[in-house]
Design an enzyme around this catalytic site. Structure first.
Site, mmCIF file in Angstrom:
data_model
loop_
_atom_site.group_PDB
_atom_site.id
_atom_site.type_symbol
_atom_site.label_atom_id
_atom_site.label_comp_id
_atom_site.label_asym_id
_atom_site.label_seq_id
_atom_site.Cartn_x
_atom_site.Cartn_y
_atom_site.Cartn_z
ATOM 1 N N ARG A 22 0.445 -1.572 0.127
ATOM 2 C CA ARG A 22 -0.325 -0.043 -0.108
ATOM 3 C C ARG A 22 0.625 0.967 -0.558
ATOM 4 O O ARG A 22 0.798 2.306 -0.910
ATOM 5 C CB ARG A 22 -0.165 0.307 1.849
ATOM 6 C CG ARG A 22 -2.118 -0.833 1.487
ATOM 7 C CD ARG A 22 -3.327 -0.853 2.092
ATOM 8 N NE ARG A 22 -4.034 0.110 2.226
ATOM 9 C CZ ARG A 22 -3.637 0.926 2.605
ATOM 10 N NH1 ARG A 22 -3.245 1.739 3.333
ATOM 11 N NH2 ARG A 22 -4.905 2.429 1.900
ATOM 12 N N CYS B 159 15.309 -4.280 -3.372
ATOM 13 C CA CYS B 159 15.754 -2.854 -4.409
ATOM 14 C C CYS B 159 14.755 -1.725 -5.331
ATOM 15 O O CYS B 159 14.971 -2.428 -5.663
ATOM 16 C CB CYS B 159 16.941 -3.828 -5.007
ATOM 17 S SG CYS B 159 18.038 -5.038 -4.628
ATOM 18 N N GLU B 160 14.967 -1.360 -4.265
ATOM 19 C CA GLU B 160 13.694 -0.621 -4.692
ATOM 20 C C GLU B 160 14.140 0.173 -4.432
ATOM 21 O O GLU B 160 13.066 0.815 -3.185
ATOM 22 C CB GLU B 160 12.020 -0.291 -5.417
ATOM 23 C CG GLU B 160 12.030 -1.819 -5.856
ATOM 24 C CD GLU B 160 12.335 -1.289 -7.353
ATOM 25 O OE1 GLU B 160 11.784 -0.497 -7.930
ATOM 26 O OE2 GLU B 160 12.194 -2.606 -8.273
#
Ligand SMILES: *Cc1c(COP(=O)(O)O)cnc(C)c1O
Length: 437
Positions: A321, A352-353
């Site tokens: 969310r 990894c973002e």
């Protein structure tokens, strides 16, 4: 002892955060993290608020199971006599596995495939909420081929005034859902002449996290206008389904109680001379959202140049969310450490973002190893979880009056690639035909 916003079942008892008699820190120790924990009584309470207000009026309360489709959650609602709103063949099989009765299942969704429709026909679901004329044609053909009759409702897009209610996101002209209001009578005429179909009702679903009653009444008025036109055309409608969408408290929202909403809806139905019609509702979030928390453990505290990062073991794959909707979710320490210095932190996951964050700019007193609870995570949490970064999905625990049950095991990463094949053992051309159910 103080209750937290949104749930009387979640309390701070001394330093401990406790959900219906269970210390969350102890559950994290016993079952590991990330961990979803749900209060069964909070879910039952939420359902009773709907059921109590609907009592005495013909109704069917269908839990929109995409909000949280864990079997033990579905079973909790099935035992209370709720029906289910499904959006896929997978959800149908899940609902049946949890004890749902097919004649209390309504099938929504814009893209029902032929195998999904056939499966639902075979089980005899109560109603297909049809979203387009091509879907009507496909459904009728499949019903005839199966020698069955499909009961249908048309999902109408009420196009409730965006100026008055800008937060409504699925009931407007420019989105993919439903049949346009002005095309609905023609679609009903077509449905009535198609062999294999039986017209049963009308439905809409105007959006989610709605915190006012007026949009529902506006949408209901638009539906009833149509009901009158359709019946003038000689087609009888038995039920009116006003969808889901009632909001919950994440921060300081004050959505109306379900009983208040239903009272106003029934008043309007009666005032307009439609008091005899069966009322269907499809709530999701409001039945489960405030009943659940996500527990996570602090791994590293990192002081960046501009920000402090609290890196935890839960991530966007567990709770999408914040990343997907920029949603604000309350974060609490499972055990408070009074006197410890509070700093401002971004709570982020290991994925990894840059979008992998759970909360931003929160005042928290933290040390590595501490457990945090992300509140109101019972809806659109686990049901949206993925395996991104080859992360196994979290475990789930149901609690009730001091007892706890592991209702879903933590996913073992080896299970994630169990269905895959290295090239030397893969089938060259699939001779099994298209996937079905
Ligand atoms: C998602 C959905 C619901 C439930 O919405 P909530 O906001 O979770 O109550 C109900 N009906 C339909 C058709 C939906 O797509």
């Amino acid at each position: 002892m103080t209750s937290l916003p949104g749930s009387p079942w979640l309390q701070r008892q001394g330093a401990q955060l406790v959900l219906d008699g269970c210390s969350l820190d102890e559950l994290a120790t016993r079952f590991g993290t990330p961990l979803f924990v749900y209060s069964q009584r909070a879910m039952e309470d939420a359902a009773q608020r709907y059921l109590g207000a609907l009592k005495g009026h013909p109704h069917l309360l269908c839990y929109a199971m995409k909000a949280n489709s864990t079997l033990a959650v579905l079973q909790t609602f099935a035992r209370l006599g709720l029906g289910f709103d499904i959006v896929s063949g997978g959800e149908l099989l899940r609902a049946l596995a949890a004890g749902a009765s097919p004649d209390q299942i309504v099938f929504s969704g814009v893209g029902k495939t032929a195998p999904e429709i056939s499966l639902a026909l075979e089980h005899g679901v109560r109603c297909f909420n049809v979203e387009s004329t091509p879907e009507l044609e496909r459904l009728a053909a499949l019903a005839r081929a199966a020698g069955r009759t499909a009961r249908i409702s048309l999902r109408v897009n009420p196009d409730v005034d965006a100026g008055t209610h800008p937060y409504i996101s699925t009931g407007l002209k420019n989105n993919k859902f439903g049949i346009a209001h002005r095309e609905a009578v023609a679609a009903y005429r077509r449905a009535a002449e198609l062999e294999g179909l039986q017209v049963d009702g009308i439905d809409c679903h105007i959006g989610s996290q709605i915190t006012q009653i007026e949009p529902y009444l506006d949408a209901l008025d638009r539906l009833l206008d149509l009901v009158e036109s359709v019946e003038r055309a000689g087609i009888t409608l038995h039920h009116v389904d006003i969808g889901g969408g009632l909001g919950i408290t994440y921060d300081d929202e004050t959505p109306p109680d379900a009983s208040e909403l239903i009272g106003r809806v029934l008043d309007r139905l009666r005032a307009r001379g439609h008091g005899h019609r069966t009322l269907l509702m499809e709530p999701g979030r409001s039945l489960v959202g405030n009943a659940g928390v996500l527990l996570t453990e602090v791994q590293y505290l990192k002081h960046g140049e501009a920000k402090n990062f609290c890196i935890v073991d839960a991530a966007m794959n567990d709770l999408l969310r914040p990343a997907m909707y920029q949603a604000w979710m309350r974060v609490e320490a499972c055990t408070e450490s009074p006197g410890a210095e509070a700093l401002t932190w971004d709570v982020v996951g290991p994925v990894c973002e840059s979008g992998d964050w759970l909360a931003r700019d929160r005042q928290l007193a933290l040390q590595p190893g501490a457990r945090l609870a992300i509140l109101s995570a019972g809806a659109y949490g686990m049901s949206m979880a993925s395996n991104y970064n080859s992360r196994g999905r979290a475990a789930e625990v149901m609690v009730r009056d001091g007892h706890s049950w592991l209702v879903r095991e933590r996913e073992n990463p080896a299970h994630l690639f169990a269905g895959e094949r290295l090239l030397d053992t893969a089938t060259l051309a699939d001779s099994r035909g298209p996937a079905g159910y």
